[in-house]
Design an enzyme around this catalytic site. Structure first.
Site, PDB file in Angstrom:
ATOM      1  N   LYS A   1      49.629  14.811 105.789  1.00  0.00           N
ATOM      2  CA  LYS A   1      50.879  15.473 105.417  1.00  0.00           C
ATOM      3  C   LYS A   1      50.871  16.947 105.780  1.00  0.00           C
ATOM      4  O   LYS A   1      51.847  17.478 106.304  1.00  0.00           O
ATOM      5  CB  LYS A   1      51.131  15.284 103.911  1.00  0.00           C
ATOM      6  CG  LYS A   1      52.506  15.790 103.453  1.00  0.00           C
ATOM      7  CD  LYS A   1      52.979  15.057 102.216  1.00  0.00           C
ATOM      8  CE  LYS A   1      52.201  15.425 100.979  1.00  0.00           C
ATOM      9  NZ  LYS A   1      52.690  16.689 100.367  1.00  0.00           N
ATOM     10  N   SER A   2      49.757  17.635 105.517  1.00  0.00           N
ATOM     11  CA  SER A   2      49.680  19.065 105.825  1.00  0.00           C
ATOM     12  C   SER A   2      49.826  19.315 107.326  1.00  0.00           C
ATOM     13  O   SER A   2      50.539  20.235 107.753  1.00  0.00           O
ATOM     14  CB  SER A   2      48.355  19.636 105.334  1.00  0.00           C
ATOM     15  OG  SER A   2      48.250  19.573 103.934  1.00  0.00           O
TER      16      SER A   2
ATOM     17  N   GLY B   1      56.865  21.481  98.393  1.00  0.00           N
ATOM     18  CA  GLY B   1      56.395  22.845  98.258  1.00  0.00           C
ATOM     19  C   GLY B   1      55.913  23.410  99.572  1.00  0.00           C
ATOM     20  O   GLY B   1      56.096  24.598  99.858  1.00  0.00           O
TER      21      GLY B   1
ATOM     22  N   ASP C   1      44.296  17.914  95.349  1.00  0.00           N
ATOM     23  CA  ASP C   1      45.281  16.831  95.280  1.00  0.00           C
ATOM     24  C   ASP C   1      44.674  15.512  94.857  1.00  0.00           C
ATOM     25  O   ASP C   1      45.389  14.571  94.498  1.00  0.00           O
ATOM     26  CB  ASP C   1      45.976  16.660  96.628  1.00  0.00           C
ATOM     27  CG  ASP C   1      46.933  17.798  96.935  1.00  0.00           C
ATOM     28  OD1 ASP C   1      47.438  18.413  95.986  1.00  0.00           O
ATOM     29  OD2 ASP C   1      47.166  18.070  98.127  1.00  0.00           O
TER      30      ASP C   1
ATOM     31  N   LYS D   1      51.771  21.940  89.789  1.00  0.00           N
ATOM     32  CA  LYS D   1      52.027  21.023  90.896  1.00  0.00           C
ATOM     33  C   LYS D   1      53.401  20.382  90.690  1.00  0.00           C
ATOM     34  O   LYS D   1      54.254  20.937  90.000  1.00  0.00           O
ATOM     35  CB  LYS D   1      50.903  19.982  90.965  1.00  0.00           C
ATOM     36  CG  LYS D   1      49.582  20.541  91.463  1.00  0.00           C
ATOM     37  CD  LYS D   1      49.677  20.919  92.939  1.00  0.00           C
ATOM     38  CE  LYS D   1      48.353  21.326  93.529  1.00  0.00           C
ATOM     39  NZ  LYS D   1      48.470  21.626  94.989  1.00  0.00           N
TER      40      LYS D   1
ATOM     41  N   ARG E   1      50.106  18.249  86.090  1.00  0.00           N
ATOM     42  CA  ARG E   1      49.158  17.157  86.293  1.00  0.00           C
ATOM     43  C   ARG E   1      48.010  17.201  85.293  1.00  0.00           C
ATOM     44  O   ARG E   1      47.458  16.153  84.936  1.00  0.00           O
ATOM     45  CB  ARG E   1      48.606  17.182  87.720  1.00  0.00           C
ATOM     46  CG  ARG E   1      49.588  16.711  88.770  1.00  0.00           C
ATOM     47  CD  ARG E   1      48.981  16.716  90.164  1.00  0.00           C
ATOM     48  NE  ARG E   1      49.984  16.319  91.165  1.00  0.00           N
ATOM     49  CZ  ARG E   1      49.840  16.504  92.454  1.00  0.00           C
ATOM     50  NH1 ARG E   1      48.738  17.066  92.940  1.00  0.00           N
ATOM     51  NH2 ARG E   1      50.788  16.115  93.299  1.00  0.00           N
TER      52      ARG E   1
END
Length: 464
Positions: free
Chosen positions: A49-50, A126, A348, A375, A379
């Site tokens: 994803k990053s 984000g 994460d 987050k 969390r």
């Protein structure tokens, strides 16, 4: 039609594109049944994803047309695609048989981004909104940024403050959360910034602005954060100097088009790895995963817990090392201590590692995890509450998370969890059902679409 079913092939557009938002998330409860068989075989998780976000954003900033492949097709990445379209980039990517996105992105280059006709909705992402602040800071346009209810609660001042030091302006003044507007300037000044936190999003936003600033911009972190930006920028023609915990760019550089191939996401791989570690008889290979040292802290933690896990490098995707992570179930797991300096490499994955710790003998401690409170949801509180439902004593002491493991833990029947719209929590609590002996129900399990839309299908395929 859901957001993830919409075609992505597009022409240039100056209109902001609303992106998937948890404001409209389904209230549906999903029943997760125990797997009939152990997990066996090989699996490829979706693109990182990053790296996917950066491939889209950097291509949009470049002169010329970049080719991207293996891009994660998820709600978050579609937020970045929608954002760069709104700013004038041409995006023409198509879904592949493996579920990834491949195609071309023509950037705005030296002309700069266009003034969008409305606010840019970053959905739940984000990464999209924080990196966009750095993208927009060097240009004479004013852009309103917003997101869904969850994103509007997340802290943005940490990004805005250093960009203001460089010359960008934000409204309302001193805003700490979305919505906010950024007004950029072509007269940015370089800064040397001591970051109070290890954050790849913060670091990247400053570096992206610094590429267009006067002088050399440096970022110093208290611990090394993900270095995908430092690895990817040279491919786009931008020189970066870096060492663990620090990175520098000189101003006056420009982006040129580049081809980017995105490897599998280690964060997604962690959920598969933990599923195999918890389900008796399981043995799986997770192929073509990024093995970036800044991303596989979860592997080291599972090793210390006694899990049968190994890593085999097989090649690279650009400058990103990649390979296979192999995991097999073992009967006995032991508690361990995870130090603050490790957290950036596994932040994460803490929810699912906490679930594994709940099965281990002894008390596991995750130090300095206060970042979990800001987050997609809190969390830290959610982990403590969820493990409590399993009969596991877990508590926060300051910014440290403590978990008293229960070897041989068997979850009680009738459990119900709320993902709180958080994809990591949805996947974590689903493993209670998949690897346990009783079904569990999860409210808004579909939050997984943010990072791993095919998560359930992949788990169930490995158990056939």
């Amino acid at each position: 039609m859901s957001t993830n079913d919409q075609p992505v092939s597009t022409a240039r557009s100056d209109a902001a594109v609303p992106c998937a938002s948890s404001d409209a998330a389904t209230e549906q409860t999903t029943l997760i049944e125990p797997l009939a068989r152990p997990l066996t075989g090989a699996v490829r998780v979706p693109g990182d994803k990053s790296i996917s976000h950066r491939s889209v954003l950097f291509s949009a900033m470049a002169e010329g047309t970049s080719h991207v492949s293996g891009v994660l097709d998820s709600a978050d990445v579609r937020s970045s695609i929608g954002a760069v379209r709104a700013l004038g980039a041409e995006v023409n990517v198509e879904k592949q048989p493996d579920g990834s996105l491949t195609g071309d992105i023509r950037g705005w280059g030296s002309a700069g981004p266009s003034q969008p006709t409305g606010a840019i909705d970053c959905g739940n992402s984000g990464t999209t909104v924080r990196l966009l602040m750095g993208v927009l800071a060097p240009w004479d346009i004013t852009v309103e940024l917003t997101g869904d209810a969850s994103l509007r609660r997340r802290p943005m001042r940490r990004i805005a403050a250093p960009l203001e030091m460089m010359g960008a302006r934000f409204a309302p003044e001193g805003a700490t959360t979305l919505p906010l507007s950024i007004s950029g300037t072509r007269d940015l000044a370089a800064i040397s910034y001591d970051s109070p936190i290890a954050s790849a999003q913060l670091k990247t936003a400053i570096l992206l602005a610094g590429i267009f600033a006067s002088g050399t911009t440096g970022v110093y972190e208290p611990a090394p954060s993900r270095n995908h930006t430092e690895l990817m920028l040279p491919g786009f023609g931008v020189a970066v100097e870096s060492a663990p915990g620090e990175a520098f760019v000189r101003g006056g550089q420009s982006f040129h088009a580049c081809d980017v191939d995105v490897p599998g996401d280690p964060s997604s791989a962690a959920f598969m790895a933990c599923a195999a570690a918890l389900r008796p008889g399981s043995s799986i290979d997770i192929e073509n995963v990024s093995l970036n040292e800044a991303r596989i802290g979860f592997v080291r933690v599972l090793e210390r817990m006694g899990a049968a896990i190994s890593v085999k490098p097989t090649g690279s995707a650009g400058e990103e090392p990649c390979g296979t992570i192999s995991v097999s179930h073992v009967e006995h797991l032991r508690a361990c201590e995870v130090m603050g300096r490790e957290i950036a490499s596994l932040v994460d994955e803490i929810p699912v590692l906490a679930l594994v710790a709940a099965h281990a003998e002894g008390t596991t401690v995750f130090h300095e995890v206060g970042e979990l409170r800001v987050k997609e949801t809190d969390r830290l509180a959610a982990i403590v509450e969820g493990l409590g439902k399993l009969g596991v004593h877990a508590w926060a002491e300051g910014d440290d998370l403590h978990i008293e493991g229960v070897p041989g833990l068997v979850a009680p029947a009738g459990l119900a969890f709320d993902s709180l719209g958080d994809h990591r929590l949805a996947m974590t609590w689903s493993l209670v059902g998949f690897t346990g002996t009783h079904p569990v129900s999860i409210r808004d399990f579909e939050a997984v679409r943010v990072s791993y839309p095919g998560f359930r299908a992949d788990i169930e395929r490995l158990a056939k």
